[in-house]
Each structure stands twice: as C-alpha cells, then as structure tokens.
Design a protein around this motif. Structure first.
Motif, PDB file in Angstrom:
ATOM      1  N   ARG A  59      -5.248  -1.931  -3.181  1.00  0.00           N
ATOM      2  CA  ARG A  59      -6.074  -2.572  -4.204  1.00  0.00           C
ATOM      3  C   ARG A  59      -5.213  -3.114  -5.336  1.00  0.00           C
ATOM      4  N   CYS A  60      -4.151  -2.397  -5.673  1.00  0.00           N
ATOM      5  CA  CYS A  60      -3.218  -2.891  -6.686  1.00  0.00           C
ATOM      6  C   CYS A  60      -2.536  -4.172  -6.215  1.00  0.00           C
ATOM      7  N   GLN A  61      -2.173  -4.205  -4.930  1.00  0.00           N
ATOM      8  CA  GLN A  61      -1.542  -5.405  -4.391  1.00  0.00           C
ATOM      9  C   GLN A  61      -2.484  -6.597  -4.460  1.00  0.00           C
ATOM     10  N   ASN A  62      -3.731  -6.385  -4.065  1.00  0.00           N
ATOM     11  CA  ASN A  62      -4.711  -7.470  -4.141  1.00  0.00           C
ATOM     12  C   ASN A  62      -4.845  -7.987  -5.567  1.00  0.00           C
ATOM     13  N   LEU A  63      -4.852  -7.064  -6.520  1.00  0.00           N
ATOM     14  CA  LEU A  63      -4.980  -7.455  -7.918  1.00  0.00           C
ATOM     15  C   LEU A  63      -3.719  -8.150  -8.419  1.00  0.00           C
ATOM     16  N   ALA A  64      -2.554  -7.618  -8.031  1.00  0.00           N
ATOM     17  CA  ALA A  64      -1.284  -8.172  -8.500  1.00  0.00           C
ATOM     18  C   ALA A  64      -1.042  -9.579  -7.971  1.00  0.00           C
ATOM     19  N   GLN A  65      -1.511  -9.850  -6.766  1.00  0.00           N
ATOM     20  CA  GLN A  65      -1.216 -11.135  -6.135  1.00  0.00           C
ATOM     21  C   GLN A  65      -2.348 -12.144  -6.276  1.00  0.00           C
ATOM     22  N   ILE A  66      -3.267 -11.865  -7.175  1.00  0.00           N
ATOM     23  CA  ILE A  66      -4.392 -12.780  -7.369  1.00  0.00           C
ATOM     24  C   ILE A  66      -3.909 -14.185  -7.727  1.00  0.00           C
ATOM     25  N   GLY A  67      -2.925 -14.265  -8.617  1.00  0.00           N
ATOM     26  CA  GLY A  67      -2.426 -15.570  -9.036  1.00  0.00           C
ATOM     27  C   GLY A  67      -1.875 -16.372  -7.867  1.00  0.00           C
ATOM     28  N   VAL A  68      -1.056 -15.714  -7.060  1.00  0.00           N
ATOM     29  CA  VAL A  68      -0.447 -16.400  -5.922  1.00  0.00           C
ATOM     30  C   VAL A  68      -1.484 -16.684  -4.835  1.00  0.00           C
ATOM     31  N   GLN A  69      -2.381 -15.722  -4.572  1.00  0.00           N
ATOM     32  CA  GLN A  69      -3.394 -15.936  -3.556  1.00  0.00           C
ATOM     33  C   GLN A  69      -4.359 -17.050  -3.958  1.00  0.00           C
ATOM     34  N   GLY A  70      -4.713 -17.092  -5.236  1.00  0.00           N
ATOM     35  CA  GLY A  70      -5.575 -18.169  -5.705  1.00  0.00           C
ATOM     36  C   GLY A  70      -4.909 -19.517  -5.543  1.00  0.00           C
ATOM     37  N   MET A  71      -3.624 -19.579  -5.897  1.00  0.00           N
ATOM     38  CA  MET A  71      -2.872 -20.814  -5.718  1.00  0.00           C
ATOM     39  C   MET A  71      -2.753 -21.157  -4.242  1.00  0.00           C
ATOM     40  N   VAL A 116       4.071   3.320  -6.770  1.00  0.00           N
ATOM     41  CA  VAL A 116       3.652   2.105  -7.472  1.00  0.00           C
ATOM     42  C   VAL A 116       4.863   1.283  -7.891  1.00  0.00           C
ATOM     43  N   ARG A 117       5.885   1.941  -8.416  1.00  0.00           N
ATOM     44  CA  ARG A 117       7.078   1.216  -8.877  1.00  0.00           C
ATOM     45  C   ARG A 117       7.813   0.533  -7.728  1.00  0.00           C
ATOM     46  N   ILE A 118       7.937   1.226  -6.616  1.00  0.00           N
ATOM     47  CA  ILE A 118       8.636   0.638  -5.468  1.00  0.00           C
ATOM     48  C   ILE A 118       7.813  -0.487  -4.857  1.00  0.00           C
ATOM     49  N   MET A 119       6.531  -0.241  -4.663  1.00  0.00           N
ATOM     50  CA  MET A 119       5.690  -1.230  -4.003  1.00  0.00           C
ATOM     51  C   MET A 119       5.475  -2.482  -4.852  1.00  0.00           C
ATOM     52  N   SER A 120       5.605  -2.363  -6.171  1.00  0.00           N
ATOM     53  CA  SER A 120       5.453  -3.547  -7.013  1.00  0.00           C
ATOM     54  C   SER A 120       6.548  -4.570  -6.717  1.00  0.00           C
ATOM     55  N   VAL A 121       7.724  -4.094  -6.320  1.00  0.00           N
ATOM     56  CA  VAL A 121       8.797  -5.005  -5.908  1.00  0.00           C
ATOM     57  C   VAL A 121       8.393  -5.728  -4.623  1.00  0.00           C
ATOM     58  N   SER A 122       7.751  -4.976  -3.724  1.00  0.00           N
ATOM     59  CA  SER A 122       7.253  -5.594  -2.492  1.00  0.00           C
ATOM     60  C   SER A 122       6.218  -6.667  -2.789  1.00  0.00           C
ATOM     61  N   PHE A 123       5.345  -6.429  -3.775  1.00  0.00           N
ATOM     62  CA  PHE A 123       4.341  -7.430  -4.144  1.00  0.00           C
ATOM     63  C   PHE A 123       5.026  -8.732  -4.559  1.00  0.00           C
ATOM     64  N   PHE A 124       6.101  -8.597  -5.328  1.00  0.00           N
ATOM     65  CA  PHE A 124       6.842  -9.770  -5.810  1.00  0.00           C
ATOM     66  C   PHE A 124       7.433 -10.556  -4.643  1.00  0.00           C
ATOM     67  N   VAL A 125       8.156  -9.862  -3.773  1.00  0.00           N
ATOM     68  CA  VAL A 125       8.866 -10.532  -2.686  1.00  0.00           C
ATOM     69  C   VAL A 125       7.889 -11.171  -1.698  1.00  0.00           C
ATOM     70  N   SER A 126       6.771 -10.501  -1.426  1.00  0.00           N
ATOM     71  CA  SER A 126       5.826 -11.009  -0.427  1.00  0.00           C
ATOM     72  C   SER A 126       5.155 -12.302  -0.877  1.00  0.00           C
ATOM     73  N   SER A 127       5.210 -12.618  -2.173  1.00  0.00           N
ATOM     74  CA  SER A 127       4.587 -13.852  -2.646  1.00  0.00           C
ATOM     75  C   SER A 127       5.249 -15.087  -2.030  1.00  0.00           C
TER      76      SER A 127
END
Length: 456
Positions: free
Chosen positions: A282-294, A361-372
C-alpha cells in the motif's frame, strides 16, 4: 482548441502535466481509500490486517483483467483518434464493453473455485486470518462488475484528454468508500459491525458509483467517442485490444503469482512479516502515484502522436517523462527515509511490527524509486502498441531477477536480504529496459532519434 486535438497540439511539458495531474489526484484519492481500508481493518485486529494482505494476490487477478482491457482500449482508441478513424473508435469501444462483462464472469468463476482452498493454504491453519480474508475477497470478486465498468469508461475519458472528468468518477468511488468504511466495519449509525466484510462492501459500492458516473459522463460530455453497445462485435477489434492488453494482464498476473510466492516465504518468518508486506504494497502504491498517474497519461499521448506521425512530440514526451519521474521519486524517497515509524503507527503497529517494519520501509523505499524507471518504460512500449515488451520487462524485474534473491534470503533465514532483493532486481532490470527500447527504436520508431540518453 477542440478536445480531440489537444494530444497533438499542446506543448509536451505542459500536456504531460495537464494530463497527469488529474490522474495523479484520482490515484491519490483511490489509494488513500485503500490505505484507509487497511488502517480501519488494522484496528479490528492484526489477524484481520494479515487476512486482507493475503487477499492482495487475488485482488491482482481482478486488476489484471481490468487493467489489461483498459490499457488495450486506451492505446487503440487513442491511435484511431490520431488517425482520424472515428468508426474504428466506435467499434473498439463496443468490443471493450462486451469484454468487460466477460472479465467480470472470469472473476466470479475464479472466486467460486479458488478462494476457500487458497486461504486454507495461505493462512497456515489460522482460522481467524482465513475467515477475515475469505469474507473480504469473496465480496470484492463476486460484485466486481462496478470495477470493470469503471475501468472501461474511465479510460475513454483519458483517451480524449478529459482527465478532469476521470477525476470525478474515481473521486466519487473513493469518497463513497471512505464514508462507508467506518460505518460498515465498526457498525455505526445502527449498522451491523461487519469487519473485513464491511470494508469489502464499501469498496464495491464505491466502484459501482464511479462506474455509473463514468457511463453518464461519457454519454453527456465525451462526444469524441461514440458510445454504442452491441453484442455483434468484430473479431479484429477484440484482437487489437488483446494485443496490447494481454501482455498487461499477464504482467499483473505475474504480480499475483509472485504475491502468493512472497507471502509464502514471509509466513516462514511470522504472520507479522506478511502484514508488513501488505503495508509495504500500500505504501508503494501511494509512493508511486505521481509516476503511475503520469504513466496512464503517457500512453494516449504517445499513441495519439505516433498515429498522427508526429515523431518530435513522441521524443519529447519520452524525455520529459523520465525527467519528471526522477524528480517526483526523489522527493518521495527522502520522505519515506525519514518517517518509517510514523507510517507504521498508522496501522496500529505493535512493538514487533515496528522492529521488523522500520528497516523494511527504508529499504523498500529505494525499490520504489528505482522501479519508477521500469514504469515509464512500460508506458512507452504500450503507447507504441507493443505490450509484449512491457511484459518481458516485468517478468525480468519481478520473476527472473527477484526469485533467486528471495530464495537465498529464505534459506539463510534473513528477512533483510528479502527486502534488499526488491532493490537489486529493479536496478538490474534497467539495462534490459534500455535494450528493449533500442529494439523498438529500430523496428518501430525508425527513423526517430532516441531521446533516452538525454533523459537519463
């Protein structure tokens, strides 16, 4: 400037923002209500939170069907509009409506055949977790017709650049869900307290409200796309939608299978680890809203300008997409690194969940960035009508590179290795995405020049 031509006339930097911001806001509202679902359910019990976390892979099946249909419809309608083929737009839309009903029937069949045995396996004998998860996902799947309606009619609004109307439909679905959530979960205003079943009823009610509004707005406010329902659809229009949509559906299906696989591995550590992974999704979905919307906005922009043979605009779209993605995700990464404890406290996290969850959360947030980066590549490939490349990239990111690392972490009994596995897999998949882009450049975009090097 008429609505049909804005995809080919507005300056690209402004067009991406114009198209994306309503989609981003819509996704934000949508993901907030999913987040609210989890926050409320977490206050029922940790078993309830684990139950809906285990339900996520089955929800991905619904998303796979709807998203595959929607992406295929979006790309084909936008391209036909760019080519000024109004009759093709009409027939493609009719085919998509019939296909949406078929997707709903698949959801029902999967629900009746799979759900109970799935939770008997995944819940590890914990009857409370199985009960909470089963009651939630059965309602979501058996009454998913609202979601399928919304997928189709929302994408028709996006295809013509009417993203603000899409905001209205998804916003309506979200608001209805958020209002009903606490009422049905905890039994306010004389209603029976239904727990996870209440959360599911709130969700499907919101989806139906959004879908019905989508039908109304398309008929009244989206004249560029003629809505014509008929069962006499042509095979080639179904094939055209599936050509782009099937790879997208397979991508989502891969995520569903991987979700089951990951939950199975994490359950070896504890049910708390499974709940944390549900929170991270759910955090990933929220974090990547900007990129997913784009991403959702890029597909019709690229498809329209490719159909209209406006090569320069396609190049510029790709370049600015990468620039915007890096800027957005840098801000998100910094935020997640500083507040992991506060994020977990939203879910009423126990001391054990805090201990396991903060580093995750700290480790996976890096994954959120790279997966964009991979998300943008997917939009590029889909915009050109080559959904296969998007599928190949997802398979590389989420299966070939990820599974070995997860197995190593499970074998060593080290959950930290599992979290780092997501980062490593995303990073190693980027060169593969570049290689696929170069292939599509040679076979499809030639003689277009590549803007990718400038963007990265």
């Amino acid at each position: 400037m008429d609505n049909e031509s804005i995809m080919g006339t507005i300056p690209i930097p402004r067009l991406i923002i114009k198209t994306s911001i309503p989609l981003i806001i819509s996704l934000l509202v949508n993901n907030l209500y999913n987040l609210v679902d989890s926050i409320f359910v977490a206050r029922v019990s940790e078993e309830a939170l684990t139950g809906i976390s285990l339900a996520a892979p089955l929800q991905m099946i619904m998303i796979a069907l709807g998203c595959g249909l929607a992406v295929g419809l979006n790309a084909m309608v936008s391209r036909s509009m760019g080519e000024k083929k109004r009759e093709e737009v009409k027939k493609t839309t009719s085919a998509a409506i019939v296909m949406a009903f078929g997707a709903y029937l698949i959801n029902v069949i999967v629900c009746l055949l799979v759900v109970k045995s799935y939770f008997a396996w995944q819940a590890g004998g914990n009857e409370a977790i199985a009960r909470y998860g089963t009651s939630y996902i059965q309602i979501c799947m058996l009454f998913s017709f609202g979601q399928m309606i919304q997928w189709v009619f929302d994408r028709l609004l996006i295809a013509t650049g009417k993203s603000t109307l899409f905001l209205a439909t998804l916003g309506t679905a979200s608001v209805v869900n958020v209002i009903l959530d606490p009422i049905l979960i905890f039994g306010y205003f004389g209603f029976l307290a239904m727990g996870t079943a209440g959360a599911a009823i709130a969700t499907v009610t919101g989806q139906l409200a959004g879908g019905l509004l989508g039908i109304y707005l398309n008929i009244k406010r989206n004249q560029e796309i003629p809505i014509h329902f008929t069962l006499h659809i042509q095979k080639r229009h179904v094939v055209n939608i599936l050509k782009v949509g099937i790879p997208t559906a397979i991508m989502q299906g891969i995520m569903s299978v991987m979700g089951i696989f990951i939950n199975t591995i994490l359950y070896q550590f504890s049910s708390t680890a499974v709940a944390i992974y549900g929170i991270l999704l759910r955090c990933q979905n929220l974090a990547q809203i900007g990129v997913q919307g784009m991403n959702n906005g890029l597909i019709p922009i690229i498809a329209y300008n490719y159909g209209a043979k406006k090569e320069k605009r396609v190049h510029e779209t790709i370049r600015y997409a990468f620039i915007y993605a890096v800027i957005i995700m840098t801000v998100i990464l910094i935020a997640f690194e500083f507040i992991p404890d506060r994020i977990l406290m939203l879910f009423d996290a126990s001391d054990q969940m805090q201990k396991l969850g903060i580093p995750a959360v700290r480790i996976m947030s890096v994954s959120f960035f790279v997966s964009s980066i991979g998300i943008i590549f997917a939009a590029i490939f889909q915009g050109y009508g080559n959904g296969n490349y998007s599928m190949y990239l997802v398979f590389m990111r989420q299966v070939i590179l990820l599974i070995p690392i997860l197995l190593i972490g499970a074998f060593m009994g080290n959950i930290t290795i599992i979290w780092y596995g997501f980062v490593i897999a995303e990073a190693l998949s980027i060169p593969y995405g570049i290689w696929l882009y170069r292939k599509i450049k040679k076979s499809t975009i030639t003689p277009m020049s590549a803007p990718l090097a400038e963007a990265l």
